[in-house]
Motif scaffolding. Structure first.
Motif, PDB file in Angstrom:
ATOM      1  N   ASN A  75     -69.145 -51.680  60.083  1.00  0.00           N
ATOM      2  CA  ASN A  75     -67.791 -51.166  60.325  1.00  0.00           C
ATOM      3  C   ASN A  75     -67.885 -49.739  60.857  1.00  0.00           C
ATOM      4  N   GLY A  76     -66.771 -49.052  60.908  1.00  0.00           N
ATOM      5  CA  GLY A  76     -66.723 -47.708  61.470  1.00  0.00           C
ATOM      6  C   GLY A  76     -67.529 -46.681  60.712  1.00  0.00           C
ATOM      7  N   SER A  77     -67.866 -46.942  59.452  1.00  0.00           N
ATOM      8  CA  SER A  77     -68.656 -45.978  58.683  1.00  0.00           C
ATOM      9  C   SER A  77     -70.156 -46.266  58.741  1.00  0.00           C
ATOM     10  N   THR A  78     -70.559 -47.348  59.391  1.00  0.00           N
ATOM     11  CA  THR A  78     -71.975 -47.664  59.543  1.00  0.00           C
ATOM     12  C   THR A  78     -72.576 -46.765  60.620  1.00  0.00           C
ATOM     13  N   TYR A  79     -73.658 -46.074  60.296  1.00  0.00           N
ATOM     14  CA  TYR A  79     -74.335 -45.241  61.285  1.00  0.00           C
ATOM     15  C   TYR A  79     -75.235 -46.136  62.131  1.00  0.00           C
ATOM     16  N   VAL A  80     -75.016 -46.123  63.445  1.00  0.00           N
ATOM     17  CA  VAL A  80     -75.868 -46.861  64.379  1.00  0.00           C
ATOM     18  C   VAL A  80     -76.604 -45.827  65.225  1.00  0.00           C
ATOM     19  N   MET A  81     -77.926 -45.788  65.106  1.00  0.00           N
ATOM     20  CA  MET A  81     -78.722 -44.769  65.793  1.00  0.00           C
ATOM     21  C   MET A  81     -78.450 -44.775  67.293  1.00  0.00           C
ATOM     22  N   ASP A  82     -78.193 -43.594  67.807  1.00  0.00           N
ATOM     23  CA  ASP A  82     -77.918 -43.352  69.226  1.00  0.00           C
ATOM     24  C   ASP A  82     -76.636 -44.028  69.710  1.00  0.00           C
ATOM     25  N   ASN A  83     -75.773 -44.476  68.805  1.00  0.00           N
ATOM     26  CA  ASN A  83     -74.534 -45.175  69.165  1.00  0.00           C
ATOM     27  C   ASN A  83     -74.789 -46.322  70.141  1.00  0.00           C
ATOM     28  N   ARG A  84     -75.923 -46.929  70.020  1.00  0.00           N
ATOM     29  CA  ARG A  84     -76.324 -48.014  70.927  1.00  0.00           C
ATOM     30  C   ARG A  84     -75.688 -49.319  70.453  1.00  0.00           C
ATOM     31  N   PRO A  85     -74.971 -50.019  71.336  1.00  0.00           N
ATOM     32  CA  PRO A  85     -74.329 -51.270  70.933  1.00  0.00           C
ATOM     33  C   PRO A  85     -75.343 -52.301  70.433  1.00  0.00           C
ATOM     34  N   LEU A  86     -74.913 -53.092  69.468  1.00  0.00           N
ATOM     35  CA  LEU A  86     -75.731 -54.166  68.915  1.00  0.00           C
ATOM     36  C   LEU A  86     -75.373 -55.454  69.642  1.00  0.00           C
ATOM     37  N   ASN A  87     -76.390 -56.175  70.134  1.00  0.00           N
ATOM     38  CA  ASN A  87     -76.169 -57.393  70.903  1.00  0.00           C
ATOM     39  C   ASN A  87     -77.040 -58.522  70.384  1.00  0.00           C
ATOM     40  N   ILE A  95     -73.507 -65.101  47.289  1.00  0.00           N
ATOM     41  CA  ILE A  95     -73.301 -66.190  48.223  1.00  0.00           C
ATOM     42  C   ILE A  95     -74.560 -66.373  49.049  1.00  0.00           C
ATOM     43  N   TYR A  96     -74.630 -67.519  49.726  1.00  0.00           N
ATOM     44  CA  TYR A  96     -75.725 -67.747  50.658  1.00  0.00           C
ATOM     45  C   TYR A  96     -75.126 -68.123  52.002  1.00  0.00           C
ATOM     46  N   PRO A  97     -75.576 -67.562  53.088  1.00  0.00           N
ATOM     47  CA  PRO A  97     -76.562 -66.495  53.142  1.00  0.00           C
ATOM     48  C   PRO A  97     -75.987 -65.198  52.594  1.00  0.00           C
ATOM     49  N   PRO A  98     -76.855 -64.309  52.093  1.00  0.00           N
ATOM     50  CA  PRO A  98     -76.355 -63.060  51.517  1.00  0.00           C
ATOM     51  C   PRO A  98     -75.601 -62.231  52.563  1.00  0.00           C
ATOM     52  N   ARG A  99     -74.640 -61.443  52.084  1.00  0.00           N
ATOM     53  CA  ARG A  99     -73.844 -60.577  52.962  1.00  0.00           C
ATOM     54  C   ARG A  99     -73.889 -59.163  52.408  1.00  0.00           C
ATOM     55  N   TYR A 100     -74.389 -58.242  53.223  1.00  0.00           N
ATOM     56  CA  TYR A 100     -74.539 -56.846  52.830  1.00  0.00           C
ATOM     57  C   TYR A 100     -73.692 -55.948  53.721  1.00  0.00           C
ATOM     58  N   GLN A 101     -73.212 -54.866  53.160  1.00  0.00           N
ATOM     59  CA  GLN A 101     -72.520 -53.824  53.926  1.00  0.00           C
ATOM     60  C   GLN A 101     -73.593 -52.900  54.502  1.00  0.00           C
ATOM     61  N   ALA A 102     -73.718 -52.847  55.815  1.00  0.00           N
ATOM     62  CA  ALA A 102     -74.745 -52.023  56.453  1.00  0.00           C
ATOM     63  C   ALA A 102     -74.373 -50.550  56.355  1.00  0.00           C
ATOM     64  N   ALA A 103     -75.309 -49.734  55.895  1.00  0.00           N
ATOM     65  CA  ALA A 103     -75.115 -48.288  55.866  1.00  0.00           C
ATOM     66  C   ALA A 103     -75.610 -47.664  57.161  1.00  0.00           C
ATOM     67  N   ALA A 104     -76.689 -48.226  57.721  1.00  0.00           N
ATOM     68  CA  ALA A 104     -77.269 -47.699  58.957  1.00  0.00           C
ATOM     69  C   ALA A 104     -77.993 -48.821  59.682  1.00  0.00           C
ATOM     70  N   ALA A 105     -78.162 -48.618  60.998  1.00  0.00           N
ATOM     71  CA  ALA A 105     -78.881 -49.589  61.826  1.00  0.00           C
ATOM     72  C   ALA A 105     -79.643 -48.840  62.905  1.00  0.00           C
ATOM     73  N   ALA A 106     -80.807 -49.379  63.266  1.00  0.00           N
ATOM     74  CA  ALA A 106     -81.622 -48.793  64.339  1.00  0.00           C
ATOM     75  C   ALA A 106     -82.314 -49.922  65.086  1.00  0.00           C
ATOM     76  N   HIS A 107     -82.308 -49.853  66.402  1.00  0.00           N
ATOM     77  CA  HIS A 107     -83.055 -50.810  67.219  1.00  0.00           C
ATOM     78  C   HIS A 107     -84.548 -50.564  67.007  1.00  0.00           C
ATOM     79  N   THR A 108     -85.279 -51.640  66.724  1.00  0.00           N
ATOM     80  CA  THR A 108     -86.699 -51.495  66.386  1.00  0.00           C
ATOM     81  C   THR A 108     -87.556 -52.550  67.086  1.00  0.00           C
TER      82      THR A 108
END
Length: 171
Positions: A45-57, A75-88
């Motif tokens: 969501n809007g509070s998730t930090y995405v490194m370099d503001n790079r869109p996720l595809n 639940i399965y599959p598990p559902r987590y609230q993302a705090a941060a994301a980085a392309h790796t």
């Protein structure tokens, strides 16, 4: 122990997420085929930090971090609230933790003493908004991008990029 848990994998599906009609369109549910947990859902969501503001595809290789203290529905599959994301992709690793300088050692070490940083002039240090960081790193939450580590205990790495969260929390 770090307050954030990583999970890496490839994005297989992206859809809108919202539990209330007025929230629909404000968050994404990303299906990730993770290396360690199989299929999982990450809420971005809007509070998730995405490194370099790079869109996720779909097809991107990404490392997500979620709080170990946040509630998770059983639940399965598990559902987590993302705090941060980085392309790796292409052998790049990401790590999010508080690093401190120990009294007996001048190197920065993560919270469970499994990773030490060897800083160089090539390490780009920024704040989450992309502005340069010029202070001391000890005691701060750091999001690192790095390619390789030593096989020592603890492992050592020279990060290519460091994002510094001065409040010790993402967002």
């Amino acid at each position: 122990m770090s307050q954030y848990t990583p999970t890496s994998g490839m994005i297989t599906q992206i859809g809108w997420y919202g539990t209330e009609p007025d929230q629909l369109g404000c968050a994404l549910q990303i299906t990730l085929q993770s290396i360690d947990q199989g299929e999982i859902h990450m809420i971005v969501n809007g509070s998730t930090y995405v490194m370099d503001n790079r869109p996720l595809n779909v097809g991107d290789h990404v490392t997500f971090f979620y709080s170990t203290n946040a509630p998770v529905p059983l639940i399965y599959p598990p559902r987590y609230q993302a705090a941060a994301a980085a392309h790796t992709s292409n052998g790049v690793n990401a790590y999010l933790d508080v690093f401190t300088q120990l009294p007996y050692n001048s190197q920065l070490t993560n919270s469970d003493d499994t990773l030490r940083l060897n800083l160089s002039g090539c390490s780009l240090m920024t704040l989450p908004n992309g502005q340069p960081f010029g202070g001391a790193l000890s005691g701060k939450l750091l999001l690192l991008l790095y390619s390789s580590t030593t096989r020592s205990i603890p492992a050592q790495t020279t990060p290519e990029k460091i994002v510094v969260f001065c409040g010790n929390q993402v967002s």
